[in-house]
Scaffold this motif. Structure first.
Motif, PDB file in Angstrom:
ATOM      1  N   ILE A 169       0.388  10.503  56.261  1.00 15.48           N
ATOM      2  CA  ILE A 169      -0.711  11.842  56.509  1.00 15.48           C
ATOM      3  C   ILE A 169      -0.052  12.640  55.802  1.00 15.48           C
ATOM      4  O   ILE A 169       0.575  13.060  54.936  1.00 15.48           O
ATOM      5  CB  ILE A 169      -0.058  11.994  57.753  1.00 15.48           C
ATOM      6  CG1 ILE A 169      -0.417  11.065  59.199  1.00 15.48           C
ATOM      7  CG2 ILE A 169      -0.169  13.375  58.678  1.00 15.48           C
ATOM      8  CD1 ILE A 169       0.941  11.603  60.223  1.00 15.48           C
ATOM      9  N   SER A 170      -1.172  13.674  55.651  1.00 13.58           N
ATOM     10  CA  SER A 170      -1.394  14.219  54.068  1.00 13.58           C
ATOM     11  C   SER A 170      -1.548  15.547  53.884  1.00 13.58           C
ATOM     12  O   SER A 170      -1.144  16.570  53.549  1.00 13.58           O
ATOM     13  CB  SER A 170      -2.538  14.272  53.053  1.00 13.58           C
ATOM     14  OG  SER A 170      -3.961  13.847  53.036  1.00 13.58           O
ATOM     15  N   ILE A 194      -6.181  11.948  56.589  1.00 14.69           N
ATOM     16  CA  ILE A 194      -4.813  10.794  56.195  1.00 14.69           C
ATOM     17  C   ILE A 194      -5.215  10.203  55.177  1.00 14.69           C
ATOM     18  O   ILE A 194      -6.658   9.968  54.455  1.00 14.69           O
ATOM     19  CB  ILE A 194      -4.620   9.807  57.270  1.00 14.69           C
ATOM     20  CG1 ILE A 194      -6.446   9.249  57.588  1.00 14.69           C
ATOM     21  CG2 ILE A 194      -4.168  10.183  58.762  1.00 14.69           C
ATOM     22  CD1 ILE A 194      -6.439   8.293  59.107  1.00 14.69           C
ATOM     23  N   GLU A 195      -4.260   8.861  54.264  1.00  7.99           N
ATOM     24  CA  GLU A 195      -4.335   8.624  53.438  1.00  7.99           C
ATOM     25  C   GLU A 195      -4.092   7.939  53.497  1.00  7.99           C
ATOM     26  O   GLU A 195      -3.457   6.614  53.710  1.00  7.99           O
ATOM     27  CB  GLU A 195      -3.641   9.535  51.914  1.00  7.99           C
ATOM     28  CG  GLU A 195      -4.422  10.723  51.944  1.00  7.99           C
ATOM     29  CD  GLU A 195      -4.177  11.118  50.126  1.00  7.99           C
ATOM     30  OE1 GLU A 195      -3.650  10.633  50.021  1.00  7.99           O
ATOM     31  OE2 GLU A 195      -4.269  12.828  50.172  1.00  7.99           O
ATOM     32  N   LEU A 196      -5.228   6.465  52.694  1.00  8.47           N
ATOM     33  CA  LEU A 196      -4.586   4.159  52.374  1.00  8.47           C
ATOM     34  C   LEU A 196      -4.559   4.964  50.577  1.00  8.47           C
ATOM     35  O   LEU A 196      -4.525   5.387  49.799  1.00  8.47           O
ATOM     36  CB  LEU A 196      -5.821   3.745  52.894  1.00  8.47           C
ATOM     37  CG  LEU A 196      -6.456   4.415  54.010  1.00  8.47           C
ATOM     38  CD1 LEU A 196      -7.568   3.198  54.393  1.00  8.47           C
ATOM     39  CD2 LEU A 196      -5.344   4.201  55.256  1.00  8.47           C
ATOM     40  N   SER A 197      -2.975   4.187  51.183  1.00  5.41           N
ATOM     41  CA  SER A 197      -3.221   2.685  49.221  1.00  5.41           C
ATOM     42  C   SER A 197      -3.885   3.006  48.337  1.00  5.41           C
ATOM     43  O   SER A 197      -4.092   2.800  47.350  1.00  5.41           O
ATOM     44  CB  SER A 197      -1.950   2.192  49.391  1.00  5.41           C
ATOM     45  OG  SER A 197      -2.569   1.479  50.551  1.00  5.41           O
ATOM     46  N   TRP A 239     -10.654  12.381  57.680  1.00  2.00           N
ATOM     47  CA  TRP A 239      -9.708  13.185  58.757  1.00  2.00           C
ATOM     48  C   TRP A 239      -9.819  12.332  59.733  1.00  2.00           C
ATOM     49  O   TRP A 239     -10.807  11.827  60.260  1.00  2.00           O
ATOM     50  CB  TRP A 239     -10.018  14.696  59.291  1.00  2.00           C
ATOM     51  CG  TRP A 239     -10.195  15.764  57.931  1.00  2.00           C
ATOM     52  CD1 TRP A 239     -10.429  15.283  56.678  1.00  2.00           C
ATOM     53  CD2 TRP A 239      -8.957  16.744  57.731  1.00  2.00           C
ATOM     54  NE1 TRP A 239      -9.541  16.532  55.777  1.00  2.00           N
ATOM     55  CE2 TRP A 239      -9.530  17.078  56.455  1.00  2.00           C
ATOM     56  CE3 TRP A 239      -7.860  16.946  58.177  1.00  2.00           C
ATOM     57  CZ2 TRP A 239      -8.550  17.902  55.538  1.00  2.00           C
ATOM     58  CZ3 TRP A 239      -6.896  17.650  58.242  1.00  2.00           C
ATOM     59  CH2 TRP A 239      -7.590  18.639  56.441  1.00  2.00           C
ATOM     60  N   THR A 240      -8.760  12.665  61.129  1.00  2.00           N
ATOM     61  CA  THR A 240      -8.993  12.226  62.546  1.00  2.00           C
ATOM     62  C   THR A 240      -7.883  13.279  63.042  1.00  2.00           C
ATOM     63  O   THR A 240      -6.929  13.668  62.787  1.00  2.00           O
ATOM     64  CB  THR A 240      -8.489  10.747  62.314  1.00  2.00           C
ATOM     65  OG1 THR A 240      -8.749  10.083  63.876  1.00  2.00           O
ATOM     66  CG2 THR A 240      -6.649  10.329  61.979  1.00  2.00           C
TER      67      THR A 240
END
Lengths: 612, 251
Positions: B224-225, B234-237, B243-244
């Motif tokens: 969560i950024s 949110i960010e994934l690798s 956004w959610t």
């Protein structure tokens, strides 16, 4: 003016800085005033909000432009859209405008959206709201009617799409090629596809490719995206409708001519102009009936490999000594679910010690099929001399065209092993071999689960830093710093006392003088006392002023005290004291009593030492 | 206050300091011990309640989070299990059981996604992840002490050897400070979340009308950024961002 001067004189010139500044400031003020006035007007104007669509009746293939116009301002926040479950919403940006007509100023901001219908029916788009300065403004509702695409057959349409499945009754794990074909007779742009395959493992095939196809006698350009699907379980599986969004270029509205078979505008640059009609195409859902792999004739070692495969093996050396290594390379290649290639563990017997290397997998993706090969390598170390054989390697797979299982195997490869020249009886024990060097079956994982909970009471110590322990930790971090500073101070003082003579003399001079004063007897001869007191004070002064000897005159003392930042009063008092006591030493009669002289001396010392 | 009374009070203070951890340990152990037999008797709900109560009571222990993760896994609550394994891993970074169970739990999810985004500094301070914050603090404490002792020794013995020792310890002290600060930042500022619903849409902005960029499924681990109203960025690798709604994510 400056340019004229340059032309006339041939010399460079620069405009007068003051004039430029005044000019710039003036322009700036005018622009600012203009904006302030117009903004003020905009705020003061009544705000109105309206929503509109460019068409109220559309088909599932169309999209509708939904615009929300906020009049009376140019800085409204984005509108809150009503729930639009039956549509896909695409923001298309915003634009603002400002007009002055006959002195009346008006401004507005327009937010644009594309609505792509998901289903047919009559829908009411509820009011969109905009919150300006805490007040909510709402649009009027709009009704939209969404119909099925026109009953025109595909072949009469400019653009249509279909999903083609190579086999609608495949076996589990048999490759099926799903090809999305977008037929078009006009130029298309901005193509986006949404293709869903559930219940399959997918591999993208080479492409997309462009073809020319004749459908019912009409020539179309076909844009084709192919995917290899591998069904995961038997039964009916539906491939849902794929959604294709694109912009159809309509050149007729701009009066331009177009070559229908120059779909991406690669001809004249003038052909790039034209109106874009957004289209949403849908393919028909397709149901596949996935067949289970038959139980009949199912071999013991079968790893769900379906397709058409070949297997080959070769030895790197066919003549070796005991203890030497030869590499057996087994290659399995073919078409199908190549990723699932798995060889049963070969029966090595007692003749070899075997080291299996990591297998290598290479996949080739064509336009219609997935093919590839998997290469297994084994390092074989013969354990005894003679004519040995690298065992045959077996591979079982299901041939979907025959509808039956096929077993293929490599040839057993002969290997001549001569006795070793050195005593190289290998007794290395590796995993997969027992202590005698014979190969044993590796342990196979049967199930998987989480590891059990931790129970030891000693592991449940809280790792949190509480306020109390946090303070203690902070003290623990700072304490060494504090101790070091104190130690360092003491050490430096000691060193100074040791090496700095002036400091060393002045340090404790007062205490030493007091001690000597205390040793004086009040009953002694006043002249002797005066002499002693004079000596004590001179010694004290010599210590604090770092003067050599005690034979210093009151004038010298005055001079030194003046340099030593003593006040005029102190200097005067010292001088008088010294002169008085010099006189008393040689006076024929006793003057003041000794107690008073001692008290005067103490008072002078206190004064010089700045003691209260 | 007489000198004797003062000495007695100081003695009691130090005894308290020394015995404090033992007292806390005793309390924690008593709080948690009834849960483990319940877990072994498949009474997972009751066991989870006890573990949760201990955590709510301020106990911060990796083994406790690990056990709670196991309990939720057995109860079929994969997101909560994963979340507790992640917390356990923060506190027990070298524990193989925690790593194995977290990996196994992630493999049970649809996306099999561990979206915890490694910080750029982690490639430089590669050891940071191998120690928990408590261990970092302890290392900082001892290195700090050693450095100041070296400084004190150097007051009397100004030799090349003491100079080298001081310089080396200073370098270690700086590294320990940076590492501890970075680890503290990771644990307190960087937020990890797990997707709760079966499937969620991840939007391009904090509004449901914005474009859906991608979808995630139950149990996916995300970083969560950012936070905006009731939305999380949110960010994934894999560099995917979106956004959610906050309600879709357990932290």
């Amino acid at each position: 003016m400056c340019l004229r001067t340059m032309i006339k004189t041939g010399k460079s010139c620069s405009p007068r800085p003051q004039k430029v500044f005044v000019y710039t400031a003036g322009v700036f003020l005018w622009i600012s005033a203009f904006f302030i006035l117009t903004m003020g007007t905009a705020r003061a104007t009544d705000i109105q909000i309206t929503a509109s669509v460019d068409q109220q009746e559309l088909t599932l293939e169309d999209s509708v432009n939904f615009s929300i116009v906020v009049e009376g301002t140019r800085s409204a926040p984005p509108p809150q859209l009503p729930p639009l479950d039956s549509f896909k919403v695409r923001p298309r940006g915003s634009s603002s405008s400002f007009q002055i007509i006959n002195g009346d100023r008006s401004s507005s901001i327009t937010y644009n959206f594309s609505l792509l219908p998901k289903e047919t029916g009559t829908f009411t788009i509820g009011p969109a709201t905009v919150d300006i300065d805490g007040k909510k403004y709402r649009t009027a509702p709009i009704t939209l009617i969404v119909k099925e695409p026109s009953a025109v057959p595909n072949t009469l349409r400019e653009v249509f799409a279909e999903m083609v499945i190579s086999n609608k009754k495949p076996y589990v794990q048999e490759q099926v090629t799903a090809t999305l074909r977008i037929y078009h007779r006009v130029e298309i742009r901005n193509l986006k596809t949404d293709i869903q395959f559930q219940g399959f493992r997918e591999e993208a095939l080479k492409g997309p490719i462009q073809n020319t196809r004749i459908v019912n006698g009409i020539r179309y350009l076909s844009y084709e995206i192919s995917t290899a699907l591998f069904p995961l379980r038997p039964g009916k599986v539906e491939i849902p409708a794929s959604i294709i969004e694109l912009d159809e270029v309509d050149r007729t509205r701009n009066g331009g001519t177009s070559d229908r078979f120059d779909p991406f505008g690669q001809g004249s640059i003038f052909n790039n102009f034209g109106r874009l009609n957004h289209k949403t195409l849908r393919t028909k859902p397709i149901t596949l009936d996935i067949q289970p792999l038959p139980q009949k004739n199912r071999p013991q070692h079968f790893s769900n490999l379906v397709g058409d495969f070949i297997i080959s093996a070769q030895l790197s050396r066919t003549e070796v000594e005991v203890g030497d290594t030869t590499t057996l390379t087994v290659t399995v290649s073919g078409q199908g679910n190549v990723k699932d290639i798995s060889l049963p563990s070969p029966q090595w017997g007692d003749d070899f010690k075997v080291y299996e290397d990591q297998s290598e997998y290479r996949q080739t993706t064509g336009a219609r099929f997935v093919s590839g090969e998997k290469v297994y390598t084994y390092a074989l170390v013969p354990l005894q001399p003679g004519r040995l054989q690298a065992p045959a390697i077996l591979l079982n797979y299901f041939d979907s065209t025959k509808g039956d299982y096929v077993s293929i195997q490599t040839q057993a490869l002969p290997l001549t092993v001569s006795p070793g020249t050195s005593d190289s009886k290998l007794k290395v024990v590796e995993s997969g071999s027992d202590a005698t060097g014979r190969s044993v079956n590796p342990v196979q994982k049967i199930g998987e689960d989480i590891l059990p909970i931790h129970t030891g009471a000693e592991v449940f110590e809280s790792q949190a830093l509480t306020t109390g322990s946090g303070i203690l930790y902070g003290i623990g971090l700072l304490l060494p710093v504090g101790l070091f500073l104190i130690t360092s101070g003491i050490y430096k003082r000691q060193q100074r006392l040791k090496y700095d003579i002036a400091f060393s003399r002045s340090h404790g001079a007062y205490q030493r003088a007091l001690k000597k004063l205390s040793a004086l007897s009040p009953d002694s001869d006043p002249r002797g006392v005066a002499q002693e007191l004079s000596l004590i004070v001179r010694e004290y002064l010599g210590n604090i002023l770092n003067l050599q000897g005690t034979a210093i005159t009151s004038t010298e003392v005055e001079e030194k005290l003046r340099k030593g930042n003593f006040s005029a009063e102190e200097i005067q008092e010292t001088r008088e004291f010294l002169e008085k006591h010099e006189t008393l030493q040689y006076a024929p009669t006793a003057g003041n009593p000794p107690e008073e002289l001692i008290q005067n001396a103490r008072s002078l010392l206190d004064h010089l030492e700045k003691k209260p | 206050m007489t000198a004797r009374t003062l000495r007695f009070k100081v003695f009691i203070f130090w005894v308290g300091i020394i015995l404090l951890p033992a007292t806390i340990w005793g309390q924690v152990s008593t709080k948690v011990s009834p849960a483990n037999p319940l877990y072994n008797q498949n009474q997972f709900r009751e066991a989870a309640e006890i573990y949760e109560r201990a955590i709510a009571g301020g106990v911060e222990n990796g083994h406790l989070y690990y056990n709670l993760g196991n309990t939720y896994f057995r109860m079929g609550s994969l997101p909560k299990a994963i979340l507790n394994y992640v917390k356990a891993q923060n506190l027990l970074p070298r524990n193989e059981d925690v790593e194995a169970n977290l990996e196994y739990a992630v493999r049970q999810t649809a996306d099999q996604l561990d979206g915890r985004k490694p910080h750029v500094l982690e490639s430089v301070l590669f050891w940071v992840g191998d120690l928990n914050l408590s261990e970092h603090r302890m290392a900082l404490f001892w290195i700090n002490l050693a450095f100041w002792v070296a400084m004190a020794v150097r007051l009397r013995h100004q030799t090349p050897a003491t100079q080298s020792a001081r310089n080396i310890l200073l370098a270690f002290l700086v590294l320990a400070l940076v590492s501890t600060g970075f680890r503290w930042h990771q644990e307190t500022r960087q937020s990890i979340g797990v997707i709760l619903p079966q499937q969620i849409d991840v939007h391009s902005g904090w509004n449901a009308t914005t474009v859906v960029l991608f979808q995630l499924h139950r149990g996916s681990l995300v970083s969560i950024s950012q936070e905006k109203e009731n939305w999380y960025a949110i960010e994934l690798s894999s560099e995917k961002k979106g956004w959610t709604l906050k309600s879709n994510i357990a932290e």
